[in-house]
Design a protein around this motif. Structure first.
Motif, short mmCIF file in Angstrom:
data_model
loop_
_atom_site.label_atom_id
_atom_site.label_comp_id
_atom_site.label_asym_id
_atom_site.label_seq_id
_atom_site.Cartn_x
_atom_site.Cartn_y
_atom_site.Cartn_z
N ASN A 157 -47.39 14.68 -81.71
CA ASN A 157 -48.00 14.53 -83.03
C ASN A 157 -49.03 13.41 -83.07
O ASN A 157 -49.89 13.39 -83.96
CB ASN A 157 -46.93 14.26 -84.09
N ASP A 158 -48.94 12.47 -82.12
CA ASP A 158 -49.92 11.40 -82.11
C ASP A 158 -51.33 11.90 -81.80
O ASP A 158 -52.30 11.19 -82.03
CB ASP A 158 -49.51 10.32 -81.12
N THR A 159 -51.45 13.13 -81.31
CA THR A 159 -52.78 13.72 -81.14
C THR A 159 -53.47 13.92 -82.48
O THR A 159 -54.70 14.07 -82.54
CB THR A 159 -52.70 15.07 -80.41
N ARG A 204 -53.48 11.69 -84.91
CA ARG A 204 -53.93 10.42 -85.49
C ARG A 204 -55.45 10.34 -85.63
O ARG A 204 -55.96 10.01 -86.71
CB ARG A 204 -53.41 9.24 -84.67
N SER A 219 -56.90 12.58 -88.46
CA SER A 219 -56.29 12.49 -89.79
C SER A 219 -56.85 11.29 -90.54
O SER A 219 -57.09 10.24 -89.95
CB SER A 219 -54.77 12.35 -89.69
N TYR A 250 -55.06 9.96 -92.90
CA TYR A 250 -53.85 9.16 -93.08
C TYR A 250 -52.77 9.79 -92.21
O TYR A 250 -52.63 11.02 -92.17
CB TYR A 250 -53.40 9.12 -94.53
N PHE A 251 -52.02 8.96 -91.50
CA PHE A 251 -50.95 9.45 -90.62
C PHE A 251 -49.75 8.54 -90.79
O PHE A 251 -49.87 7.31 -90.79
CB PHE A 251 -51.42 9.41 -89.16
N ASP A 252 -48.57 9.14 -90.90
CA ASP A 252 -47.34 8.37 -90.92
C ASP A 252 -46.24 9.22 -90.32
O ASP A 252 -46.25 10.45 -90.42
CB ASP A 252 -46.97 7.95 -92.35
N ARG A 253 -45.32 8.54 -89.66
CA ARG A 253 -44.13 9.21 -89.10
C ARG A 253 -42.94 8.70 -89.90
O ARG A 253 -42.66 7.50 -89.93
CB ARG A 253 -43.99 8.89 -87.61
N THR A 266 -51.48 13.64 -92.43
CA THR A 266 -50.35 14.07 -91.63
C THR A 266 -49.12 13.22 -91.92
O THR A 266 -49.18 11.99 -91.82
CB THR A 266 -50.68 13.98 -90.13
#
Length: 630
Positions: free
Chosen positions: A147-149, A151, A154, A156-159, A187
């Motif tokens: 999923n870091d692909t 980043r 996006s 905004y990205f958060d896990r 994401t």
């Protein structure tokens, strides 16, 4: 003592679905749902979490079943663009290839500033089952997954690695989706164990929340400087970009152009900002633009960009705006774009600032010289005659050229139709030739120019505007990239129209290859010859049969006359329908006008083949005309 907060115990996935169903946007007094539906393909990474939640709350969150993760994002983008970026869809996938398949669609959304919410599953946050199926193991970092692909593509990205972390992450996601400057792909990566974990959620989290989409006005000092620049210009030209549509500034632009007499050229994203028959509309600008607009660009002393990013197609790789002392005035809601080309920034909402400019200039009675209006009006009339010649088919019982295909469609549609395209030779022909009849008829995705966008985007547009006739215009190369969502259209009865043009290869890139000394290598759909090149007989591929095998009705047309009849029948249809036509591939007098401005594709600096040597000589002549605007 503090009052006890009431809570509801739900899984993280259930809480997220309930939260999304309660989010709204509001602009100009109009309120609508922010997340209109969710698309999904289920695997072990999301079936027990979001899959179960979507069943649990099916009455609150409509669901669409996709066939390819990338195309689900394209459908969401089409929906969001047709909804003026005020409403979008969410997309959920499993943790492996389903998640990485999102990357192309996410890049497209972010490049074009279109909101879409991505909800890929992720590996176990607790790491009790490590590695899980499809997990990418990274020896130097335990917190990295595929999923870091997402980043870099996006906004905004958060896990979400703990249930309570969903609350700030979800709120930040909504903030970015509704920000007219920051919006794009958002994401929220959701570990599969966390999705199914229960938590006591404060009920306030599920209360309806309305996100106001702002319209900032112009700074007074910037507005005053803009007015001075416009009043001093003798040959100003407006370049209308996609920001005009995002702001719903078409009427404000028309009022400004009518009051001042300044001509309006358009980028691919901005075409339709004015109707094709508006007196100030001069058509597309740049490499795929009209002769009228490009000549005005070459001689302009002030270029007024409204909601444009000034891509290389628009600037002809910085060779188009060549007038002595030319300056730029950039009206854009994004400061980053407002300062491009060393321009005067006017950082504001397009509709707000255009109204302010019109009022300020009206106080001075400002208008360009009548001679300038006469000049571009006569040039426009001459260009329209060239368009008529391209569209005309004197022999209706022969195979059509691609411009004649567009001419047949142009003669049929009205302002309610929407035309969708993204890649191949069609964008160039459409930008030069298409006569846009309404603000949202011309739907070109050319920020990322993604093959395969058209069919799923058409589904998204049709979902947003079910009363409209929606046409996906695709060549054979684009069709083969991503036809799978035809099944979704058939399954849900989404009555899109597909115009499938067969020219046996990558026609656009083949022409480009020839012009840069590549000799059309690897661009034709043909059998291999003894020398290993693809120069044999055309492949016996029947794309119409392929469309039919996916459940869609197909109308075959072999001649101009049959094409006209098939298009009319398809337009009347209330089920998904495809019109299939083979076109002439050779250059003819009926072909489109050549490019009216250059585009920089570097040519081999050393070569022995004559075609490449000649292409390099021409390239160096063009490069010498490039200028930097400082």
């Amino acid at each position: 003592m503090t009052a006890q907060t009431s809570t509801t115990r739900l899984t993280v996935a259930q809480a997220l679905v309930r939260f999304l169903a309660a989010q709204y946007t509001e602009r100009d007094g109009v309120r609508q749902r922010l997340i209109g539906a969710t698309w999904g393909i289920f695997g072990h990474g999301n079936v027990a979490g979001l899959g179960q939640a979507l069943v649990e709350y099916g009455a609150d969150m409509p669901f669409h079943q996709g066939r390819n993760e990338q195309s689900m994002v394209h459908a969401a983008v089409g929906y969001a663009r047709q909804s003026n970026r005020l409403s979008t869809h969410a997309v959920t996938t499993s943790i492996g290839p389903g998640a990485t398949n999102l990357v192309t669609g996410a890049a497209l959304a972010t490049v074009n500033h279109i909101p879409v919410l991505l909800l890929p599953g992720d590996i176990f946050a607790t790491r009790v089952a490590d590695p899980v199926l499809q997990q990418l193991e990274v020896p130097y970092a335990g917190d990295v997954s595929v999923n870091d692909t997402l980043r870099p593509v996006s906004r905004y990205f958060d896990r979400v690695t703990r249930p309570e972390a969903l609350i700030p992450a979800a709120l930040q996601a909504m903030r970015v989706l509704t920000d007219p400057v920051e919006t794009g792909a958002v994401t929220l990566a959701l570990p599969q164990d966390v999705q199914a974990e229960a938590y006591d959620w404060p009920d306030e989290f599920f209360a309806e929340r309305t996100w106001a989409v702002r319209r900032p006005g112009a700074d007074p000092a910037e507005l005053a400087e803009a007015v001075r620049a416009i009043r001093a210009a003798r040959r100003p030209l407006i370049v209308a970009g996609g920001g005009v549509h995002h702001s719903r500034a078409e009427e404000a632009l028309a009022e400004f152009a009518e009051a001042t007499g300044i001509p309006v050229a358009s980028t691919q994203a901005g075409k339709g900002s004015l109707r094709h028959d508006h007196p100030q509309d001069v058509g597309g600008v740049g490499h795929t633009g009209t002769a009228t607009a490009d000549e005005l660009a070459r001689t302009a002393d002030l270029v007024i960009g409204v909601g444009t990013r000034y891509t290389d197609f628009t600037t002809a790789s910085h060779t188009l705006f060549a007038g002595d002392g030319v300056r730029f005035l950039n009206l854009n809601i994004a400061p980053y774009d407002g300062h491009k080309l060393a321009g005067l920034p006017l950082v504001a909402d397009a509709r707000s600032a255009l109204g302010e400019l019109t009022a300020a200039l009206g106080m001075h009675g400002h208008r360009v010289a009548d001679a300038y209006v006469t000049e571009y009006s006569e040039d426009k009339e001459r260009w329209e005659q060239r368009v008529d010649a391209c569209y005309e088919a004197d022999e209706p019982d022969v195979r059509p050229t691609q411009p004649q295909v567009l001419g047949a469609l142009d003669a049929l549609v009205d302002e309610s139709d929407v035309i969708i395209n993204a890649a191949g030779s069609l964008p160039g022909d459409l930008h030069k030739l298409w006569r846009a009849r309404s603000r949202d008829q011309y739907h070109l995705e050319y920020g990322y120019s993604c093959m395969g966008y058209e069919i799923p985007a058409a589904i998204g547009v049709k979902l947003a505007a079910p009363e409209r006739n929606v046409w996906a215009l695709v060549g054979d190369g684009t069709y083969l990239m991503m036809p799978t969502e035809i099944v979704t259209a058939v399954q849900e009865g989404i009555a899109i129209k597909i115009l499938l043009v067969q020219n046996h290869g990558y026609a656009s890139i083949g022409g480009l290859s020839e012009s840069v000394g590549g000799e059309r290598f690897g661009t034709a759909y043909r059998y291999t010859s003894d020398d290993g090149t693809f120069t044999g007989a055309p492949l016996p591929v029947d794309l119409a049969a392929n469309v039919a095998s996916l459940g869609m009705r197909v109308l075959r047309a072999k001649t101009v006359r049959e094409l006209r009849e098939a298009l009319a029948e398809a337009r009347r249809a209330d089920t998904p329908t495809c019109v299939y036509v083979e076109t002439e591939t050779a250059d003819t007098v009926s072909g489109p006008p050549p490019a009216q401005a250059w585009w920089d594709v570097p040519v081999a600096e050393t070569a022995t083949r004559p075609s490449a040597v000649k292409a390099r000589e021409l390239y160096e002549r063009h490069v010498s005309t490039r200028r930097r605007h400082l």
